[in-house]
Design a protein around this motif. Structure first.
Motif: not given
Length: 253
Positions: A200, A202-203
């Motif tokens: 999450l 990274r997202e």
């Protein structure tokens, strides 16, 4: 500067400590909620992940103070055992990026007939390693492992939390195998898939590295691909405590 900031924190903590613990936590939780509401959800998550990272730094600082000369993670995770159990007595062992020598020291003590050399580029950590109570079969030297290594062959090469600090990892491993000519390469790196929040982070564009000096925190697939490209075969691998511990052999050895 760091000492000054820690001294200031200690003074402020005396005042903060006068506030009842329950109220302190409610105040902090309220601030976290406000930080998460500063912008749309993705922005709020980035803000909160930044707070979490700062909290991790504070916890590590207190953990080190609690542990004294050594971070408690060495004792609690027992990751030294991974290296010790895979070093035969009488082996020539090279610990690359040995830091203040904790792993190398554990191996040297457990394997008194082994010859253990730790190399480190950071002068402060190297001085700390040399100043410790070291057994006679352990020594330390200054070296930039990306440029030159003590001449081999070495039976075992250890890389404990080293690879993630390097950008050209495959080339480094290839040169290491060619120069040190080890029979075994023992590697420990952080695992990206240690927590769903890493994906999450990274997202939403938040930092997901546990150290600002890291170039990567490997997925299992990335680690397998890089070791294979470097000419290493993973003989045994464990994922524990959010890390990859791998026992590798040069292909053809």
């Amino acid at each position: 500067m760091k000492r000054l900031l820690l001294a200031l924190a200690a003074m402020l903590a005396l005042v903060w400590g006068l506030v009842p613990a329950g109220l302190r936590r409610r105040l902090l939780f309220g601030l976290f909620v406000l930080e998460g509401r500063a912008g749309e959800p993705a922005r709020g998550l980035v803000n909160l992940f930044g707070v979490e990272q700062a909290l991790d730094l504070a916890i590590n600082e207190r953990a080190m103070a609690y542990g004294g000369v050594e971070h408690p993670k060495h004792r609690l995770t027992r990751y030294h055992d991974f290296f010790v159990e895979r070093v035969p007595d009488g082996a020539r062992v090279l610990d690359v990026g040995c830091g203040y020598g904790a792993v190398a020291r554990s191996v040297a003590i457990a394997r008194p007939q082994a010859t253990v050399l730790g190399v480190e580029i950071d002068a402060g950590r190297l001085a700390q390693a040399k100043a410790a109570d070291n057994p006679p079969n352990l020594s330390f030297a200054a070296a930039d492992a990306t440029r030159a290594l003590p001449p081999g062959p070495w039976d075992v090469v250890m890389l404990s939390n080293v690879l993630e600090h390097l950008e050209a990892r495959v080339a480094f491993l290839r040169d290491l195998v060619a120069t040190a000519r080890p029979q075994r390469v023992l590697i420990r790196v952080p695992l990206f898939e240690r927590d769903w929040k890493m994906a999450l982070r990274r997202e939403v564009g938040a930092n997901y590295m546990s150290d600002p000096e890291h170039f990567i925190e490997h997925t299992l697939a990335e680690f397998a691909a890089e070791t294979a490209a470097a000419g290493l075969r993973i003989e045994a691998q464990t994922t524990l405590w959010g890390e990859i511990w791998a026992d590798c052999r040069p292909i053809g050895a």
